[in-house]
Every structure is written in C-alpha cells, then in structure tokens.
Design an enzyme around this catalytic site. Structure first.
Site, short mmCIF file in Angstrom:
data_model
loop_
_atom_site.label_atom_id
_atom_site.label_comp_id
_atom_site.label_asym_id
_atom_site.label_seq_id
_atom_site.Cartn_x
_atom_site.Cartn_y
_atom_site.Cartn_z
N VAL A 25 0.87 -1.17 0.00
CA VAL A 25 0.00 0.00 0.00
C VAL A 25 0.91 1.22 0.00
O VAL A 25 1.67 1.42 0.95
CB VAL A 25 -0.92 0.02 1.23
CG1 VAL A 25 -1.79 1.28 1.22
CG2 VAL A 25 -1.80 -1.23 1.29
N VAL A 51 -2.40 -3.19 5.11
CA VAL A 51 -0.99 -3.57 4.99
C VAL A 51 -0.73 -4.93 5.62
O VAL A 51 0.12 -5.68 5.16
CB VAL A 51 -0.07 -2.49 5.59
CG1 VAL A 51 1.39 -2.85 5.37
CG2 VAL A 51 -0.36 -1.13 4.96
N LEU A 423 -5.88 -14.98 12.94
CA LEU A 423 -7.16 -14.91 12.23
C LEU A 423 -7.08 -13.85 11.14
O LEU A 423 -6.47 -12.79 11.31
CB LEU A 423 -8.29 -14.59 13.22
CG LEU A 423 -8.70 -15.73 14.16
CD1 LEU A 423 -9.56 -15.20 15.29
CD2 LEU A 423 -9.42 -16.82 13.39
N LEU A 478 -17.18 -18.54 17.65
CA LEU A 478 -15.74 -18.74 17.79
C LEU A 478 -15.58 -20.18 18.27
O LEU A 478 -15.43 -20.45 19.46
CB LEU A 478 -15.14 -17.76 18.80
CG LEU A 478 -14.78 -16.35 18.30
CD1 LEU A 478 -16.03 -15.59 17.88
CD2 LEU A 478 -14.06 -15.57 19.40
N ILE A 481 -12.62 -21.59 20.49
CA ILE A 481 -12.61 -20.97 21.81
C ILE A 481 -13.81 -21.44 22.62
O ILE A 481 -13.71 -21.69 23.83
CB ILE A 481 -12.58 -19.44 21.72
CG1 ILE A 481 -11.45 -19.00 20.79
CG2 ILE A 481 -12.41 -18.81 23.10
CD1 ILE A 481 -10.10 -19.60 21.11
#
Length: 598
Positions: A25, A51, A423, A478, A481
């Site tokens: 970028v 980025v 993630l 999730l 988790i």
C-alpha cells in the site's frame, strides 16, 4: 559509476535478486520507492486493502513456490506496525519475506514527526534483521544483506526501513557488476549421517518425522526416496504435510493433540525410535515431552543450531539443511542396502498400514444432518477437488478438522501458518498463493470469524483478477474458543449469531448474523450459500465456472450446525473423541483406508 537515487538502487538490487512481484500500500513516506518501481516496470505490484493483508499475501507467495521471496511494501508509522503480524507469522514458520517501510526524514526522527515510529526496534523480535538505513550509500548493500540473510540458515523475514530523504538521495552504484551473496546452509558430515543410520538401523520400530524444513529445502522427493530405501514409515508434521503423499504406503498419519489422525498417534506410541528432519517438535504435535518421548530414542536434524534440544534433548542432534542431510542419508543408505546391512522392515510397515486401514481408528464423516456437520463438508471437498488442489488455511476448528479429514498429495499443497495462527490470514495468503501459481486450483478454508477478519482483501482479487475458491464453514461461533471454554463451564463472548434484520425471516441463515454472500458480492466477487451436502458439489462446479468466466474469487459459504466438538486432547495418548467413530468403511467413503482396498 552510474548515479541514481538510492530508491532506484533498491529496486535494481531486488531485480538482480530475482524479485518480480510485490504486495503493498503506497503512502507519502514510501512514494520515492514507488516512483522507481513505476519507472522500471519490472516488478508487478498488487495493491492490498490493508498492509497486514499485504504481508500475508507476501507470505502466501513465498510459501507457494520454492525460491520465491514475497515483498511487502508500506509507508511509515502504522503501515509498519500493521506488518508485524505478518512478520511474526513468517518468522515462526521460517518463511522469508522482505518488508520495506518508508520513514520520516532523518533529521526529524527524534522530533515525534508525523507517523515516525522506531519500527526497526518494534520488528526486531519477529525478524532475522530489522534496520533503519541512515546512510543513502548503504542502501544497495543493505538490500544485498537482506536477501543473503533471508536465504541463509533458518529462513525468515527481514525489515528494511527507509527514511524519505535516504530514498531521495543520489548515490553512485554499479548494478551491472552486482552479484547476490553466497547463501550459507549448514550441512551434515558423513560421520554424523552414518551414526544416525546406525541408530535407526538398530531400532525395532523406527519412524521418520518430516517437518516444514523439508519443504523449505525443496527436499520432499529426497525424503520419499530415503524413506523408501530404508522402508520406514513417515509421520509428517502439520507444516510438513505433503512431503509424502497421503496415499503413499509409508505415510503413517499425522501425530498431535488436534491436527492428527488416530492411527498416527497410535503408531507413534508403538514406535521405539524417531528420526526428525526439519521439524521443531511443536507442542501441538508432541504434547508433553514426558509422554511423547517415553520408550523411544530420538535423532533430530535441523538447520538451526538452537533448535536442537530446545523442546527436549534428543539422543543425537545434527545441525544441517534438510536437503543436504537427506542427500547424504540416501548415499549412505544405498551403500548399506548394497552391502545387505539394512534391516527388513516389512512387518513394521504392515503393522502401521493395518492401523491406517482399520476402521476403529477412523472418525465418521458420512453424515446427512441439516444443518450440516463439518465432517461431511470435508468429505465433499475430498470428492470434489482431487489431488491437484492447494489448500490454504490458518487456525480454528475449520483448520483442525481439515487436518483430520482432508488429504494432501504433495509439497506446498497445504499452505498453513502453523505457529502464529493469526485470524484473517487465510484470504490474503490465498491471494499470494494464487499470484505465485496462476491457473492452479487454490482453495482457501476459513471459519466465519477468520473470514470476517480481513475479508476486504477479496476486493483485491476482484480488482487484479486473482481467482480462487474460498470455502467458509459458518457456525456463527468462535468454535475453537467455545470448545476450550468447556473446561471453564462457560460459553462466554464467543457467539457471533444475531438476527440480521436484512435477511428474510424464512431464510435458515437469518440467525447466523453477517450475510457473507452480500458482503462478498459488494466487494466485486461471486458467492454461493449452501445448506445441504448434496448442494456442495454443484456449488463447486458453479464456482469453477464463474472463475473461468470472471477471473475473480468465489466464496462458498456452508451453513453448519452451531455446535460441533472436534477431537482433541492434552496428550497424544489422551485425545477425546466427541463425535461418532466409523462403524464401517461406508461411514468414511473418502478415507485413505478405502483407497487402500483398490
């Protein structure tokens, strides 16, 4: 000598080092470098939407093809801090990427200038080298050193931070006589290899553990040759998955607490000797050393000296590049074979193969439930994608299940950030893989939360015509988790579900929250939602047709049951099976056990 801007020297060195692709970028502090990229037109550039996404694209690009080094470019300040996760992921898995940041002019570095941050200090713990270049004349050799370091020893990322005035300064530099620095890789001695083979040959039930270092060294063919010469079963690690095809007679399964096969764990526990090559004994593979090491001896071969003994002390350690070691292993093993010194391993191999084909070690996949169980999704993927697919995944129950149920048939066919597991990694990494190998079958696999983290990067695929298929298994949770919270008797702050007011009340996915189909279509890509197993194969065919027509990413969202607990445990001898085991091969129609009958 020719005079040029230091930024131009940087571009010319990258060209000489083989760089043809970058991700990034642009911003004010790095515009001088972009000006030289525009002038040269030799390094293609993909514009990311974040980025961090660019850093993961660079990772995917490196991981996809031997010899590649992904380049990530950004401006000063937050662009550099955005790259940190990518540098950490690359460092953890021994992946070389070059991150380049702009910086405030040198005279203003100590004045708290706009977006001036000491990014080199921040990046040092997650790179092989991080430096801010303060002298323009150093730029060419700093880039030369960066490529040397990334390729030498244990591979890894480098950060080069370029103040604005350093980029703009004029220097003298002779690119015509430039040569890359020789790459250093430690190599085992013959005496070391002979000792290791003596120890291996003395064992009754030996195994080879093949790690990601074998793939990094582009030595999977050598690994297979050696295993076949000595006739010893192979356990690939998660990062080494594909070093030996899943259907090879010596592939004994994966071992671990989560991403493993029951027959793999059983075979490890039955063994008395392990030769580890290019692996690091990661805790999700070993569990506790007390259980993993009990009753067996270990030889550990790794390119990084400080890895030997880091997790546990092997009986013998060898510091060597995996390819160099395997070449010598093959040479010595052939001599022993010719002399009749290698032991007959047919009974041990048969025992390992029997476990692999025994239905009692197999987890059921052939469910017809609606909403779907994830096991059936992976069964459908096995049927649909064949052996030439490249899977990309990161973390969560989706990745753990993939390792338990999917099949991989070659190196770099499983692209995974094994240690860091950030993630959002999957999508941008898949774009990098697709750029590295245009025209190949790239399939990303995410849970819904992983997908939501950086889904804006799908627009990059639409803009630059980088097609791939993204399977999103959506339980609106999730999931990993949630499962971990069972030990705390809670289900807290892990639910992603809500009634989406824009989704019709009759739509089964209304309570699943985010409408991924609409979001993906809004980003210029194609999307399909699937509720039943019989619709997966047609959805994949439609995705392939759209890719052929539009050359954009396609998301296939599969609506899962909300709660599925996937097999995992605290030790390799203590893995809890939460779901049904197979009662016959009809329960596991895409398992390797079925193919073993042919």
């Amino acid at each position: 000598m020719a005079k040029m801007k230091a930024a131009m020297a940087a571009v010319l060195v990258m060209e000489k080092e083989g760089v043809t692709q970058a991700f990034g970028v642009p911003g004010a502090a790095i515009n001088p470098l972009y000006a030289q990229l525009q002038e040269r037109q030799t390094i293609a550039h993909v514009l990311a939407r974040h980025v961090e996404g660019a850093s993961h694209m660079a990772e995917g690009y490196t991981r996809a093809k031997a010899g590649n080094i992904g380049i990530c470019i950004g401006t000063s300040g937050p662009a550099g801090t955005d790259m940190i996760t990518g540098m950490y992921s690359a460092s953890a898995d021994s992946i070389p990427i070059l991150c380049i940041t702009g910086q405030a002019p040198r005279a203003r570095l100590h004045k708290e200038d706009f977006q001036a941050v000491d990014i080199a200090s921040i990046a040092k713990p997650v790179t092989k080298w991080a430096t801010t270049v303060l002298e323009p004349a150093q730029v060419p050799c700093v880039f030369q050193q960066a490529f040397h370091l990334m390729r030498s020893g244990r591979p890894g990322p480098v950060l080069i931070d370029l103040p604005f005035d350093v980029q703009m300064a004029e220097i003298e530099f002779d690119i015509d006589t430039y040569e890359p620095l020789p790459v250093y890789k430690p190599a085992a001695s013959r005496r070391q290899i002979e000792k290791a083979i003596e120890m291996l040959n003395a064992a009754e039930k030996p195994l080879i553990v093949s790690g990601g270092g074998v793939i990094n060294a582009d030595a999977s063919d050598l690994l297979q040759q050696f295993a076949e010469l000595v006739d010893i079963p192979v356990i690939p690690t998660l990062m080494g998955w594909g070093t030996i095809p899943d259907d090879h007679r010596l592939m004994a399964g994966m071992v671990g607490l989560q991403t493993s096969h029951r027959y793999g764990n059983a075979t490890m526990l039955a063994s008395d000797f392990v030769l580890g090559i290019g692996n690091r004994w990661a805790n999700r593979h070993t569990g506790s050393p007390e259980v993993y090491c009990k009753g067996r001896k270990f030889v550990h071969v790794d390119i990084e000296p400080t890895q030997i003994g880091r997790v546990f002390a092997p009986d013998y350690g060898i510091v060597s590049d995996a390819k160099a070691a395997l070449e010598l292993f093959i040479e010595v093993a052939r001599e022993w074979q010719a002399a009749g010194k290698l032991r007959d391993r047919s009974a041990w191999v048969a025992e390992c193969r029997a476990r692999k084909g025994d239905v009692q070690y197999l987890r059921k996949t052939n469910y017809d439930n609606v909403p779907m169980k994830p096991q059936r999704v992976y069964q459908c993927m096995n049927n649909a994608f064949g052996k030439d697919v490249t899977y990309v995944s990161t973390i969560g129950l989706s990745q753990i299940s993939a390792a338990q149920f999917l099949h991989v048939y070659g190196p770099r066919r499983w692209i995974n950030c094994g240690q860091a597991g950030p993630l959002g990694w999957t999508g941008p990494a898949a774009l990098g893989v697709a750029v590295a190998n245009p025209g190949t079958k790239v399939v990303a696999l995410s849970g819904d939360f992983d997908f939501q983290f950086m889904l804006e990067e799908m627009a990059v695929g639409a803009q630059f015509n980088i097609p791939y298929i993204h399977i999103v298994v959506n339980n609106s949770y999730l999931g990993l988790i949630r499962q971990a919270q069972r030990g705390f008797s809670m289900d807290y702050c892990v639910q992603l579900s809500f009634d989406n007011i824009n989704t019709p009340s009759a739509e089964p996915s209304r309570g699943y929250g985010v409408d991924h189909v609409k979001v993906v279509e809004g980003l210029g890509c194609k999307a399909i939602r699937v509720h039943k197993q019989e619709d997966i194969a047609p959805a994949i065919r439609q995705a392939e047709a759209w890719i052929a027509e539009h050359q954009v990413p396609v998301m296939i969202e599969v609506i899962l049951e909300r709660v599925t607990n996937i097999a995992m445990g605290t030790e390799i001898d203590n893995v809890t099976e939460h779901e049904e085991m197979a009662q016959g091969l009809g329960d596991v129609p895409t398992s390797i056990a079925v193919s073993m009958l042919d």
